[in-house]
Design an enzyme around this catalytic site. Structure first.
Site, mmCIF file in Angstrom:
data_model
loop_
_atom_site.group_PDB
_atom_site.id
_atom_site.type_symbol
_atom_site.label_atom_id
_atom_site.label_comp_id
_atom_site.label_asym_id
_atom_site.label_seq_id
_atom_site.Cartn_x
_atom_site.Cartn_y
_atom_site.Cartn_z
ATOM 1 N N GLU A 62 -6.944 9.147 2.142
ATOM 2 C CA GLU A 62 -7.526 8.004 1.429
ATOM 3 C C GLU A 62 -8.337 8.512 0.244
ATOM 4 O O GLU A 62 -8.976 9.563 0.323
ATOM 5 C CB GLU A 62 -8.439 7.200 2.360
ATOM 6 C CG GLU A 62 -7.733 6.580 3.548
ATOM 7 C CD GLU A 62 -6.883 5.372 3.177
ATOM 8 O OE1 GLU A 62 -7.016 4.846 2.055
ATOM 9 O OE2 GLU A 62 -6.072 4.965 4.034
ATOM 10 N N HIS A 100 0.848 4.156 0.347
ATOM 11 C CA HIS A 100 0.827 3.011 1.262
ATOM 12 C C HIS A 100 1.712 1.891 0.745
ATOM 13 O O HIS A 100 2.345 1.180 1.522
ATOM 14 C CB HIS A 100 -0.602 2.501 1.434
ATOM 15 C CG HIS A 100 -1.435 3.356 2.324
ATOM 16 N ND1 HIS A 100 -2.755 3.609 2.084
ATOM 17 C CD2 HIS A 100 -1.127 4.012 3.468
ATOM 18 C CE1 HIS A 100 -3.237 4.390 3.033
ATOM 19 N NE2 HIS A 100 -2.265 4.651 3.887
ATOM 20 N N ASP A 110 -1.998 0.300 -2.629
ATOM 21 C CA ASP A 110 -2.566 1.586 -3.015
ATOM 22 C C ASP A 110 -1.532 2.710 -2.895
ATOM 23 O O ASP A 110 -0.614 2.602 -2.096
ATOM 24 C CB ASP A 110 -3.825 1.890 -2.173
ATOM 25 C CG ASP A 110 -3.554 1.902 -0.674
ATOM 26 O OD1 ASP A 110 -2.937 0.954 -0.180
ATOM 27 O OD2 ASP A 110 -3.975 2.865 -0.008
#
Length: 196
Positions: A62, A100, A110
Protein backbone atom coordinates in the site's frame (compact mmCIF):
# COMPACT_ATOMS: atom_id res chain seq x y z
CA UNK A 1 -4.84 7.80 2.88
CA UNK A 2 -2.39 10.68 3.08
CA UNK A 3 -1.51 10.16 6.75
CA UNK A 4 0.70 7.10 7.38
CA UNK A 5 -0.33 6.85 11.04
CA UNK A 6 -4.02 6.68 10.10
CA UNK A 7 -3.23 4.16 7.35
CA UNK A 8 -1.24 1.94 9.73
CA UNK A 9 -4.03 2.11 12.30
CA UNK A 10 -6.64 1.07 9.73
CA UNK A 11 -4.45 -1.68 8.23
CA UNK A 12 -3.81 -3.02 11.76
CA UNK A 13 -7.43 -2.91 12.94
CA UNK A 14 -9.03 -6.40 12.82
CA UNK A 15 -12.51 -4.84 12.56
CA UNK A 16 -11.53 -3.03 9.33
CA UNK A 17 -10.88 -6.42 7.68
CA UNK A 18 -8.13 -4.93 5.51
CA UNK A 19 -4.38 -5.33 5.73
CA UNK A 20 -1.25 -5.39 3.61
CA UNK A 21 2.25 -6.72 3.85
CA UNK A 22 3.86 -3.30 3.41
CA UNK A 23 2.96 0.37 3.66
CA UNK A 24 5.19 3.00 2.06
CA UNK A 25 4.73 6.62 3.11
CA UNK A 26 5.52 9.73 1.06
CA UNK A 27 8.96 10.08 2.68
CA UNK A 28 9.90 6.58 1.52
CA UNK A 29 9.58 4.93 4.91
CA UNK A 30 8.64 1.26 4.53
CA UNK A 31 6.56 -0.31 7.29
CA UNK A 32 6.20 -4.09 7.28
CA UNK A 33 2.77 -5.01 8.61
CA UNK A 34 2.42 -8.70 7.74
CA UNK A 35 5.20 -11.23 7.03
CA UNK A 36 5.38 -12.09 3.32
CA UNK A 37 4.76 -15.76 4.10
CA UNK A 38 1.39 -14.95 5.67
CA UNK A 39 -1.90 -13.91 4.06
CA UNK A 40 -2.93 -10.26 4.11
CA UNK A 41 -6.35 -8.88 3.22
CA UNK A 42 -5.49 -6.26 0.61
CA UNK A 43 -7.22 -7.45 -2.56
CA UNK A 44 -10.70 -8.20 -1.27
CA UNK A 45 -12.62 -10.42 -3.67
CA UNK A 46 -10.09 -9.85 -6.44
CA UNK A 47 -9.32 -12.18 -9.34
CA UNK A 48 -6.49 -12.29 -11.86
CA UNK A 49 -6.24 -14.94 -14.55
CA UNK A 50 -7.20 -18.27 -13.00
CA UNK A 51 -6.50 -16.99 -9.46
CA UNK A 52 -9.74 -16.46 -7.55
CA UNK A 53 -8.18 -15.78 -4.14
CA UNK A 54 -5.67 -13.04 -4.85
CA UNK A 55 -5.07 -12.41 -1.13
CA UNK A 56 -3.64 -15.92 -0.70
CA UNK A 57 -1.42 -15.64 -3.77
CA UNK A 58 0.03 -12.16 -3.57
CA UNK A 59 2.03 -9.70 -1.54
CA UNK A 60 0.21 -6.42 -0.95
CA UNK A 61 2.00 -3.09 -0.97
CA UNK A 62 0.00 0.00 0.00
CA UNK A 63 1.14 3.53 -0.80
CA UNK A 64 0.14 6.59 1.24
CA UNK A 65 -1.64 8.62 -1.40
CA UNK A 66 -5.19 9.86 -1.74
CA UNK A 67 -5.32 8.98 -5.44
CA UNK A 68 -5.28 12.62 -6.55
CA UNK A 69 -1.80 13.78 -5.56
CA UNK A 70 1.42 12.94 -7.41
CA UNK A 71 3.47 10.12 -5.93
CA UNK A 72 6.52 11.40 -4.07
CA UNK A 73 9.96 10.66 -5.51
CA UNK A 74 11.18 9.08 -2.25
CA UNK A 75 8.07 6.88 -2.15
CA UNK A 76 8.63 5.61 -5.70
CA UNK A 77 12.29 4.90 -4.98
CA UNK A 78 11.30 2.90 -1.89
CA UNK A 79 8.66 1.00 -3.87
CA UNK A 80 11.25 0.17 -6.49
CA UNK A 81 13.49 -1.42 -3.83
CA UNK A 82 10.59 -3.27 -2.19
CA UNK A 83 9.38 -4.66 -5.54
CA UNK A 84 12.86 -5.73 -6.55
CA UNK A 85 13.23 -7.68 -3.31
CA UNK A 86 9.79 -9.30 -3.49
CA UNK A 87 10.27 -10.33 -7.12
CA UNK A 88 13.67 -11.85 -6.33
CA UNK A 89 12.53 -13.71 -3.20
CA UNK A 90 9.42 -15.19 -4.82
CA UNK A 91 10.52 -15.40 -8.51
CA UNK A 92 7.62 -13.21 -9.61
CA UNK A 93 7.67 -12.22 -13.29
CA UNK A 94 6.83 -8.64 -14.28
CA UNK A 95 3.53 -9.76 -15.85
CA UNK A 96 2.27 -10.71 -12.38
CA UNK A 97 2.83 -7.28 -10.83
CA UNK A 98 -0.65 -5.77 -10.87
CA UNK A 99 -2.59 -2.97 -9.23
CA UNK A 100 -5.73 -3.27 -7.16
CA UNK A 101 -7.60 -1.77 -10.10
CA UNK A 102 -6.48 -4.73 -12.25
CA UNK A 103 -7.73 -7.48 -9.94
CA UNK A 104 -10.80 -5.65 -8.61
CA UNK A 105 -12.10 -3.46 -11.44
CA UNK A 106 -15.13 -1.40 -10.54
CA UNK A 107 -14.34 -1.69 -6.82
CA UNK A 108 -10.78 -0.38 -6.62
CA UNK A 109 -9.01 2.29 -8.65
CA UNK A 110 -5.62 2.37 -6.95
CA UNK A 111 -2.86 3.03 -7.57
CA UNK A 112 -4.70 5.42 -9.92
CA UNK A 113 -3.96 7.46 -13.03
CA UNK A 114 -0.96 9.30 -11.57
CA UNK A 115 1.03 6.13 -10.86
CA UNK A 116 4.04 5.79 -13.19
CA UNK A 117 3.64 2.23 -14.49
CA UNK A 118 6.00 3.10 -17.36
CA UNK A 119 8.87 3.66 -14.93
CA UNK A 120 8.39 0.26 -13.32
CA UNK A 121 7.97 -1.48 -16.68
CA UNK A 122 11.20 0.10 -17.92
CA UNK A 123 12.96 -1.33 -14.85
CA UNK A 124 11.49 -4.80 -15.42
CA UNK A 125 9.31 -4.49 -12.32
CA UNK A 126 5.94 -4.48 -14.14
CA UNK A 127 4.62 -5.48 -17.54
CA UNK A 128 5.11 -2.88 -20.27
CA UNK A 129 2.19 -1.66 -22.35
CA UNK A 130 2.23 -3.75 -25.54
CA UNK A 131 2.16 -1.98 -28.88
CA UNK A 132 0.01 -2.66 -31.90
CA UNK A 133 -3.64 -3.06 -32.73
CA UNK A 134 -5.88 -6.09 -33.03
CA UNK A 135 -9.46 -7.14 -33.68
CA UNK A 136 -11.62 -9.63 -31.79
CA UNK A 137 -14.08 -10.12 -28.99
CA UNK A 138 -13.42 -7.74 -26.10
CA UNK A 139 -14.71 -10.04 -23.34
CA UNK A 140 -12.51 -12.95 -24.46
CA UNK A 141 -9.51 -10.66 -24.94
CA UNK A 142 -9.92 -9.25 -21.42
CA UNK A 143 -10.11 -12.76 -19.93
CA UNK A 144 -7.04 -13.99 -21.84
CA UNK A 145 -5.07 -10.96 -20.63
CA UNK A 146 -5.96 -11.67 -16.97
CA UNK A 147 -9.08 -9.56 -16.34
CA UNK A 148 -11.23 -12.39 -15.04
CA UNK A 149 -13.11 -10.80 -12.15
CA UNK A 150 -16.90 -10.79 -12.07
CA UNK A 151 -16.93 -7.06 -12.84
CA UNK A 152 -18.75 -5.69 -15.87
CA UNK A 153 -16.98 -5.52 -19.20
CA UNK A 154 -17.06 -1.71 -18.89
CA UNK A 155 -15.30 -1.84 -15.51
CA UNK A 156 -12.64 -4.19 -16.90
CA UNK A 157 -12.04 -1.92 -19.90
CA UNK A 158 -11.75 1.06 -17.54
CA UNK A 159 -9.18 -0.84 -15.46
CA UNK A 160 -7.15 -1.75 -18.54
CA UNK A 161 -7.16 1.85 -19.67
CA UNK A 162 -6.38 3.21 -16.21
CA UNK A 163 -3.10 1.35 -16.35
CA UNK A 164 -2.23 1.21 -20.06
CA UNK A 165 -4.15 4.09 -21.72
CA UNK A 166 -5.08 6.58 -18.99
CA UNK A 167 -6.25 9.26 -21.44
CA UNK A 168 -8.41 6.99 -23.63
CA UNK A 169 -12.19 7.25 -23.63
CA UNK A 170 -15.15 5.96 -25.59
CA UNK A 171 -15.88 2.43 -26.74
CA UNK A 172 -13.19 -0.22 -26.94
CA UNK A 173 -11.09 0.05 -30.07
CA UNK A 174 -8.37 -1.82 -31.94
CA UNK A 175 -5.69 -0.27 -29.73
CA UNK A 176 -7.32 -1.68 -26.58
CA UNK A 177 -7.51 -5.08 -28.27
CA UNK A 178 -3.85 -4.81 -29.33
CA UNK A 179 -2.81 -4.15 -25.73
CA UNK A 180 -4.91 -7.08 -24.52
CA UNK A 181 -3.42 -9.38 -27.17
CA UNK A 182 0.09 -8.42 -26.05
CA UNK A 183 -0.77 -8.92 -22.37
CA UNK A 184 -2.28 -12.33 -23.16
CA UNK A 185 0.97 -13.26 -24.89
CA UNK A 186 2.92 -12.33 -21.75
CA UNK A 187 0.53 -14.39 -19.63
CA UNK A 188 0.94 -17.38 -21.94
CA UNK A 189 4.72 -17.19 -21.55
CA UNK A 190 4.43 -16.93 -17.80
CA UNK A 191 1.08 -18.47 -16.78
CA UNK A 192 -0.36 -17.71 -13.36
CA UNK A 193 -0.71 -20.90 -11.31
CA UNK A 194 -4.31 -22.01 -10.92
CA UNK A 195 -5.92 -22.32 -7.53
CA UNK A 196 -9.33 -22.89 -6.00
Amino acid sequence: MRCPERAIARLSDPEAEVSAHYLIDRQGRVVRLVPESERAWHAGAGAWGPVRDVNSHSIGVELCNDGQMPFAHAQMNALQLVLRGIKARWSIPAARVIGHSDCAPGRKVDPGPRFDWTRFARLGLAAPTPGGEAEGDLQNALARAGYTSNASIEAKLAALRLRHRPHASGPADSRDLGILKGLAGQAAIDPVPANG
